[in-house]
Design an enzyme around this catalytic site. Structure first.
Site, PDB file in Angstrom:
ATOM      1  N   GLU A   1      55.456  14.256  93.063  1.00 18.13           N
ATOM      2  CA  GLU A   1      54.751  15.518  93.623  1.00 18.13           C
ATOM      3  C   GLU A   1      54.885  16.503  92.647  1.00 18.13           C
ATOM      4  O   GLU A   1      55.739  17.071  92.031  1.00 18.13           O
ATOM      5  CB  GLU A   1      55.679  16.010  94.891  1.00 18.13           C
ATOM      6  CG  GLU A   1      54.824  16.972  95.677  1.00 18.13           C
ATOM      7  CD  GLU A   1      55.351  17.546  96.951  1.00 18.13           C
ATOM      8  OE1 GLU A   1      56.965  17.614  96.984  1.00 18.13           O
ATOM      9  OE2 GLU A   1      54.942  18.308  97.500  1.00 18.13           O
TER      10      GLU A   1
ATOM     11  N   ARG B   1      69.764   7.493  93.050  1.00 18.18           N
ATOM     12  CA  ARG B   1      69.111   8.360  92.144  1.00 18.18           C
ATOM     13  C   ARG B   1      70.300   8.773  91.114  1.00 18.18           C
ATOM     14  O   ARG B   1      71.523   8.506  91.430  1.00 18.18           O
ATOM     15  CB  ARG B   1      69.004   9.887  92.734  1.00 18.18           C
ATOM     16  CG  ARG B   1      70.097  10.222  93.489  1.00 18.18           C
ATOM     17  CD  ARG B   1      69.758  11.497  94.209  1.00 18.18           C
ATOM     18  NE  ARG B   1      69.104  12.427  93.422  1.00 18.18           N
ATOM     19  CZ  ARG B   1      68.389  13.418  93.753  1.00 18.18           C
ATOM     20  NH1 ARG B   1      68.126  13.737  95.035  1.00 18.18           N
ATOM     21  NH2 ARG B   1      67.871  14.552  92.977  1.00 18.18           N
TER      22      ARG B   1
ATOM     23  N   LYS C   1      64.560  19.671  92.398  1.00 21.98           N
ATOM     24  CA  LYS C   1      63.331  20.691  91.987  1.00 21.98           C
ATOM     25  C   LYS C   1      63.739  21.846  92.768  1.00 21.98           C
ATOM     26  O   LYS C   1      63.347  22.977  92.061  1.00 21.98           O
ATOM     27  CB  LYS C   1      62.183  20.009  92.238  1.00 21.98           C
ATOM     28  CG  LYS C   1      61.668  18.894  91.384  1.00 21.98           C
ATOM     29  CD  LYS C   1      60.255  18.691  91.278  1.00 21.98           C
ATOM     30  CE  LYS C   1      59.949  17.354  92.032  1.00 21.98           C
ATOM     31  NZ  LYS C   1      58.717  16.995  92.356  1.00 21.98           N
TER      32      LYS C   1
END
Length: 555
Positions: free
Chosen positions: A34, A258, A268
Site C-alpha cells: 500500500e 512476518r 509503517k
RNA sequence: UGGCCCGUGGUGUAAUGGUAGCACUACAGAUUUUGGUUCUGUCUGUUAAGGUUCGAAUCCUUACGGGCCAACCA
C-alpha cells in the site's frame, strides 16, 4: 562442488507440488504494497520471497499497489517503493494498481447484489460494530439486510453518484451474522469517501475495502500464489468466498510469518510517527530500518538479500537478531570495501630520526581480499597521528599496541619504537617521541624485528578533516513494540554520535557509490549530506572487535 | 472465557515415521603487516504428559505457552 540440495521452505514445497502434479505450468506472484509509507526490512523479506519464487520457478511477479484508501496514500510513496524494489535488484513484469480495477471491482459488487449476496446498509460504523457481536456471542442481522435487489442496486448506484455523505452507508456482503469467523459476519465491501485519489482523482467517491479489492485483483492478474503475512489467515475464508461467488479465476492465498527484528520497529504506522515527530531526520535516516535508510547507511542490496535468504520463511512467531543482518553486511563489505586509514581521536607521534620537512609515498593495498583493486599511495612524514586508544603508558599484559619502550608496525609503513612520552603541565600527554627503523619498510623489511601489533595512522600534515556519523540501535530494548508502554519511551537517545576524523588524503576523492573499510574501525560510506568542502561519512557497521571483548572480560 | 494459527539450542531455520543438522551468536585455539578476514574445535535444543508404533520432533489426545481476529485500515 556439493550436490546437496538446499531444503525447500513450505511455500516452495507447495509450488513444487503444484508444478509437478500439473496444476500449473508456471506461477504468478505479486508484491502488493500500500503506498502509504516507505518500505522496510520486513518488506524486503516479502520482496525477496515473491520475486525469488519466480526466479526459481517458471513464471513472473507483478508489482501491484494496493491503493484503495485515498486518504493515506501518496504518489511520493509509489515512487519510493519502485526505487527500493529496483535497488534490491528485482524487476517486475507488470506495474499494476488496484485502482486500475475500480470499474471492474464495481461490476463485481453489482454482480454480488444481483445474486442477493450483498446489500446496502444505512447503519453507521458504531451500529455495525454493535451488531457484529463478539467472539463468544453471535451478531445480529442489520435491519437493512433484506432489501430487494432493485433497491440495493439503486442505492449502490446513488452511493457511487455521490448522493450520500461519508459514513452514511456501506455495501456489505450477505453471509452469516453468527459465523464463528468475525470477518464473515457481513463484512463491509465498499465505503463512501469523498476524497481525491492519487491516481483516479475525483472519479470515485466510493472505494472498495481490502477484502473486496485484494483477492479480486489477484484473480484479475491470474495470480496463482498470493502470499501474505499471518494476520491475514482469517481473511482467507472471505477471500475464497468472494472468488467463489464471483466465479472468477481462483487465486489462492498462502500465509507466512512476518519477520521481526530486535531493537527496532517494523510497522509503517510507527515509522511514520518517528518521522513526523522528528525522532529521526526522515524516512531515509540511516538509523531507520527502511530500505532507503539502510541504503543511505551503506548497506548493499546483496547483503540484504543474503539476510532474507538466511532468515528463511516459516509460520512461527520470530524475533531475528539484528546481529545477523550486521554479519551479512560485514561479510559482503569485507569482499568489496576499499581499505583506508582514518584516525578518530588522535595523539601526535614525532619520529625523531626522520628528517623534518621530508615526506615519502608508501603503497598500500586497496583490498587484501581482492588483488584486482590494486594499491594506493599514502604520505609518510616526521609527524603522524595515531589513535589515542593505541597507546598506553602502563599497558596490561596482552596489550599489543604502543607503550613506552614497545614496538609496533605502522600499517604499510615502518616499525617504530616509543622512546619518550612528552606531557603537558597538567599531566596529559602532548606527544610521543618515537624512532623508526628505516630497514623495516613494508614489503622491504630486512630488520628482522617481530612485532605483535599493527596500527593505522595518518600523516599529520596531510590529513583531511572529515565528519563521521556513528550510529547505534534506535531502541534500547529488544522488542519496543511488545512493551507495555509507548514504544517511543524506549528510544536510544545515543543512537547518533558525530565525531571528527583525520583521513588519509585519498579519501578526498571518495564517491557516493564507494564503500570503505576504515582500517581496524568499521565500514563507511559517503553520506548524502556531504559537500565538496565537507565530507561526511556514515558508519555502516563496526568491525568485530576482539580486543574490546578481551577488555570487557577483565572488568 | 469463541474461532483460527504456531511451539526444535541464546537467535533463525532443517530433518515430512528411521543417526536431531545448518547458519548466526558465545567460548577455546591456529594463522595474520587490520586484535579484521580465514581456519579448527567446543557448548547449548525437540514445551509437558499420555497414547499409536519395532521405532515419534514428526501421527493422535490433553494440558501449557505464544500470536491473530470484534477499523467504513491494509
Amino acid at each position: 562442488m556439493s550436490i546437496e540440495e538446499k531444503s525447500l521452505n513450505f511455500l516452495e514445497e507447495i509450488i513444487d507440488g503444484d508444478l509437478n502434479n500439473g496444476k500449473y505450468q508456471s506461477i504468478v506472484t505479486r508484491f502488493p504494497p500500500e503506498p502509504n509509507g516507505y518500505l522496510h526490512i520486513g518488506h524486503a523479506s516479502s520482496i525477496c520471497l515473491n520475486f525469488g519464487l519466480t526466479q526459481k520457478y517458471p513464471g513472473y511477479t507483478n508489482l501491484r499497489f494496493d491503493d484503495t484508501n485515498p486518504v493515506t496514500e501518496e504518489t511520493e510513496y509509489v515512487e519510493s517503493i519502485k526505487e527500493d524494489v529496483r535497488w534490491l535488484g528485482f524487476e517486475w513484469k507488470n506495474e499494476r494498481y488496484a485502482s486500475d480495477y475500480f470499474d471492474q471491482l464495481y461490476d463485481f459488487a453489482v454482480t454480488l447484489i444481483n445474486k442477493g449476496l450483498a446489500y446496502v446498509d444505512d447503519s453507521n460504523s458504531e451500529e455495525i460494530a454493535k451488531m457484529k457481536g463478539t467472539p463468544t456471542e453471535p451478531g445480529k442481522d442489520s435491519p437493512y439486510r433484506n432489501r430487494t435487489i432493485e433497491e440495493n442496486l439503486d442505492l449502490f448506484l446513488r452511493m457511487r453518484n455521490g448522493e450520500f455523505p461519508d459514513g452514511s452507508r456501506t455495501l456489505r456482503a450477505k453471509i452469516d451474522m453468527s459465523h464463528p469467523n468475525l470477518l464473515m459476519r457481513d463484512p463491509v465491501l465498499y465505503r463512501i469517501k469523498h476524497a481525491s485519489h492519487h491516481r483516479t482523482g475525483d472519479k470515485w467517491c466510493i472505494y472498495p475495502m481490502y477484502d473486496m479489492a485484494h483477492g479480486q485483483s489477484d484473480s484479475i492478474e491470474n495470480v496463482t500464489h498470493s502470499i501474505c503475512t499471518m494476520e491475514f489467515v482469517p481473511h482467507r475464508e472471505l477471500y475464497d468466498w468472494l472468488i467463489g461467488k464471483l466465479e472468477i479465476y481462483p487465486s489462492h492465498q498462502y500465509e507466512f510469518a512476518r519477520r521481526n527484528i530486535n531493537y527496532t520497529v517494523t510497522s509503517k504506522r510507527k515509522l511514520l510517527q518517528l518521522v513526523n515527530e522528528k525522532y529521526v531526520t526522515g524516512w531515509d535516516d540511516p538509523r531507520m530500518p527502511t530500505i532507503s535508510g539502510l541504503r543511505r547507511r551503506g548497506y548493499t542490496p546483496e547483503s540484504i538479500r543474503d539476510f532474507c535468504e538466511r532468515i528463511g520463511v516459516a509460520k512461527r512467531e520470530n524475533l531475528v537478531d539484528v546481529g545477523l543482518l550486521e554479519f551479512c553486511v560485514r561479510e559482503h563489505l569485507n569482499r568489496v570495501a576499499l581499505r583506508r586509514m582514518v584516525v578518530f581521536d588522535p595523539i601526535r607521534v614525532i619520529i625523531t630520526n626522520y628528517p623534518e620537512g621530508q615526506y615519502e609515498n608508501l603503497k598500500s593495498e586497496n583490498n587484501p581480499e581482492d588483488e584486482t583493486t590494486g594499491t594506493r599511495e599514502i604520505p609518510f612524514g616526521r609527524e603522524l597521528f595515531i589513535e589515542k586508544d593505541d597507546f598506553m603508558e602502563n599497558p596490561p599484559k596482552k596489550f599489543f599496541r604502543l607503550a613506552p619502550g614497545q614496538m609496533v608496525r605502522l600499517k604499510s609503513a615502518y616499525i617504530i619504537k616509543c622512546d619518550e612520552v612528552i606531557k603537558e603541565t597538567d599531566g596529559s600527554i602532548r606527544e610521543l617521541h618515537c624512532t623508526y627503523f628505516p630497514d623495516s619498510r613494508s614489503g622491504h623489511d630486512t630488520s628482522g624485528i617481530q612485532v605483535k601489533g599493527t596500527l593505522h595512522w595518518v600523516c599529520a600534515s596531510h590529513a583531511a578533516e572529515v565528519e563521521v556519523r556513528e550510529y547505534d540501535r534506535l531502541f534500547k530494548v529488544e522488542d519496543p513494540a511488545g512493551e507495555e508502554s509507548d514504544f517511543k519511551n524506549f528510544i536510544n537517545e545515543h543512537s547518533l554520535n558525530v565525531v571528527k576524523g583525520y583521513a588519509e588524503p585519498s579519501l578526498l576523492s571518495a564517491q557516493h557509490k564507494d564503500r570503505f573499510q576504515f582500517l581496524r574501525k568499521g565500514y563507511y560510506c559517503l553520506d548524502s549530506d556531504s559537500e565538496k568542502e565537507k565530507l561526511i561519512f556514515n558508519r555502516t557497521v563496526t568491525l568485530k572487535d576482539a580486543w574490546a571483548k578481551e577488555q570487557k572480560k577483565s572488568l
